[in-house]
Write a protein that holds these residues in place. Structure first.
Motif, PDB file in Angstrom:
ATOM      1  N   LYS A 102      47.250  52.626  49.596  1.00 45.24           N
ATOM      2  CA  LYS A 102      48.126  51.626  50.359  1.00 45.24           C
ATOM      3  C   LYS A 102      47.098  50.177  50.451  1.00 45.24           C
ATOM      4  N   LYS A 103      46.043  50.209  50.877  1.00 40.96           N
ATOM      5  CA  LYS A 103      45.246  49.113  51.115  1.00 40.96           C
ATOM      6  C   LYS A 103      44.925  48.658  49.591  1.00 40.96           C
ATOM      7  N   LEU A 104      44.759  49.197  48.608  1.00 41.25           N
ATOM      8  CA  LEU A 104      44.096  48.806  47.537  1.00 41.25           C
ATOM      9  C   LEU A 104      45.139  47.886  46.831  1.00 41.25           C
ATOM     10  N   ILE A 105      46.619  48.534  47.006  1.00 39.11           N
ATOM     11  CA  ILE A 105      47.725  47.802  46.505  1.00 39.11           C
ATOM     12  C   ILE A 105      48.161  46.658  47.312  1.00 39.11           C
ATOM     13  N   GLU A 106      48.245  47.010  48.450  1.00 42.20           N
ATOM     14  CA  GLU A 106      48.762  45.803  49.175  1.00 42.20           C
ATOM     15  C   GLU A 106      47.837  44.682  49.459  1.00 42.20           C
ATOM     16  N   ASN A 107      46.442  44.765  49.517  1.00 46.28           N
ATOM     17  CA  ASN A 107      45.562  43.767  49.337  1.00 46.28           C
ATOM     18  C   ASN A 107      45.381  42.951  47.948  1.00 46.28           C
ATOM     19  N   SER A 108      45.655  43.995  46.903  1.00 44.44           N
ATOM     20  CA  SER A 108      45.808  43.174  45.586  1.00 44.44           C
ATOM     21  C   SER A 108      47.166  42.299  45.612  1.00 44.44           C
ATOM     22  N   LEU A 109      48.329  42.829  46.033  1.00 44.83           N
ATOM     23  CA  LEU A 109      49.262  42.145  46.110  1.00 44.83           C
ATOM     24  C   LEU A 109      49.350  40.802  46.795  1.00 44.83           C
ATOM     25  N   ASP A 110      48.759  40.900  47.850  1.00 47.00           N
ATOM     26  CA  ASP A 110      48.378  39.372  48.501  1.00 47.00           C
ATOM     27  C   ASP A 110      47.677  38.396  47.811  1.00 47.00           C
ATOM     28  N   LEU A 112      47.763  38.372  44.506  1.00 46.38           N
ATOM     29  CA  LEU A 112      48.724  38.181  43.234  1.00 46.38           C
ATOM     30  C   LEU A 112      49.910  37.193  43.836  1.00 46.38           C
ATOM     31  N   PHE A 113      50.157  37.564  45.049  1.00 45.83           N
ATOM     32  CA  PHE A 113      51.358  36.401  45.721  1.00 45.83           C
ATOM     33  C   PHE A 113      50.825  35.195  46.049  1.00 45.83           C
ATOM     34  N   VAL A 128      57.972  38.373  37.884  1.00 42.93           N
ATOM     35  CA  VAL A 128      56.939  39.146  38.632  1.00 42.93           C
ATOM     36  C   VAL A 128      57.449  40.159  39.700  1.00 42.93           C
ATOM     37  N   SER A 129      58.052  39.257  40.506  1.00 47.26           N
ATOM     38  CA  SER A 129      58.710  39.829  41.935  1.00 47.26           C
ATOM     39  C   SER A 129      59.646  40.890  41.537  1.00 47.26           C
ATOM     40  N   PHE A 194      46.340  29.973  38.100  1.00 47.54           N
ATOM     41  CA  PHE A 194      45.605  31.457  37.500  1.00 47.54           C
ATOM     42  C   PHE A 194      44.271  31.451  36.963  1.00 47.54           C
ATOM     43  N   GLU A 195      43.669  30.150  37.204  1.00 55.46           N
ATOM     44  CA  GLU A 195      42.287  30.249  36.596  1.00 55.46           C
ATOM     45  C   GLU A 195      41.213  30.929  37.694  1.00 55.46           C
ATOM     46  N   MET A 196      40.636  32.068  37.114  1.00 54.60           N
ATOM     47  CA  MET A 196      39.818  33.013  38.095  1.00 54.60           C
ATOM     48  C   MET A 196      38.895  33.670  37.294  1.00 54.60           C
ATOM     49  N   ASN A 197      37.745  34.188  38.124  1.00 58.08           N
ATOM     50  CA  ASN A 197      36.867  35.211  37.406  1.00 58.08           C
ATOM     51  C   ASN A 197      36.601  35.936  38.651  1.00 58.08           C
ATOM     52  N   THR A 198      35.503  37.050  38.403  1.00 59.30           N
ATOM     53  CA  THR A 198      35.262  37.751  39.399  1.00 59.30           C
ATOM     54  C   THR A 198      34.577  37.039  40.588  1.00 59.30           C
ATOM     55  N   GLU A 199      33.609  36.186  40.216  1.00 58.64           N
ATOM     56  CA  GLU A 199      32.944  35.347  41.239  1.00 58.64           C
ATOM     57  C   GLU A 199      33.830  34.564  42.061  1.00 58.64           C
ATOM     58  N   SER A 200      35.091  33.938  41.310  1.00 51.59           N
ATOM     59  CA  SER A 200      35.556  33.246  42.286  1.00 51.59           C
ATOM     60  C   SER A 200      36.588  34.007  43.066  1.00 51.59           C
TER      61      SER A 200
END
Length: 228
Positions: A102-110, A112-113, A128-129, A194-200
């Protein structure tokens, strides 16, 4: 080791924006040798793994694909932040597994949105929604039907049709998004959001990025298991 190591060192180099020639010089090896490592043609020794970890400021576990975190952290459910939604802090009869997912999905959705909010393009936000809502609908309906006593009239689409029609609807949303991103539905959305990488991601979402990185890792492991 070779597959994950080659992928990660290539990713880190490109995220830093340096050439293969420059990275090889900094690491004290030839460009040809680094190219072989990045392509997975040759395996390096552990000393070089440590050297690369120091060079990019990450852990050896991250380089070897053992951790989704650049620091090499192994997460526990207690260390993941709650998204603060209606289900935050829920306890699932003593099992930590649903809470972790639940935490993995909810935090990832945060994350994304947040990106969708920055995008401010309805042509991106809507498919997407809709796709995500359809995914939740599918899983909920499958679980609902697992109990024969549940009343099927809760749903308007018949049992014989809903799965295939849900599949079709999800494919349509994905197709619409792909066409928009490709510029087939007018001007392309601005890529800035949508410009991002693991560091950013780690910098912009210090309490959420761990969840997203682990969701990506878990998802790709699921995909690999499914196609083998």
């Amino acid at each position: 080791m070779a597959v994950e190591f080659s992928r990660v060192i290539t990713l880190l180099r490109k995220e830093r924006g340096i050439t293969q020639k420059q990275a090889a010089a900094d690491l004290g090896i030839s460009q040809a040798q680094l190219s072989h490592y990045e392509k997975g043609i040759r395996e390096c020794g552990l000393d070089f793994v440590v050297q690369v970890a120091d060079y990019y400021g990450v852990s050896c576990d991250y380089l070897l694909g053992r951790s989704a975190e650049r620091s090499g952290q192994t997460i526990t459910v207690e260390e993941l932040p709650d998204a603060g939604g209606a289900t935050a802090g829920s306890v699932y009869h003593g099992s930590v597994l649903p809470t972790m997912y639940k935490k993995l999905i909810e935090n990832s959705l945060d994350i994304l949105f947040d990106r969708l909010e920055k995008c401010r393009d309805k042509r991106v936000v809507v498919p997407v929604s809709n796709y995500l809502m359809l995914a939740v609908y599918r899983m909920f309906r499958l679980l609902y039907h697992a109990a024969p006593g549940n009343v099927s009239s809760m749903f308007r689409i018949s049992p014989a049709r809903w799965e295939r029609e849900a599949d079709a609807a999800m494919c349509l949303q994905e197709s619409q998004l792909a066409a928009t991103v490709a510029g087939e539905e007018g001007a392309r959305p601005s890529p800035a959001a949508f410009e991002m990488n693991t560091e950013s991601l780690a910098r912009e979402y210090p309490r959420r990025a761990t969840s997203l990185m682990n969701l990506i890792k878990n998802s790709e492991e699921t995909i690999r298991r499914g196609v083998r």
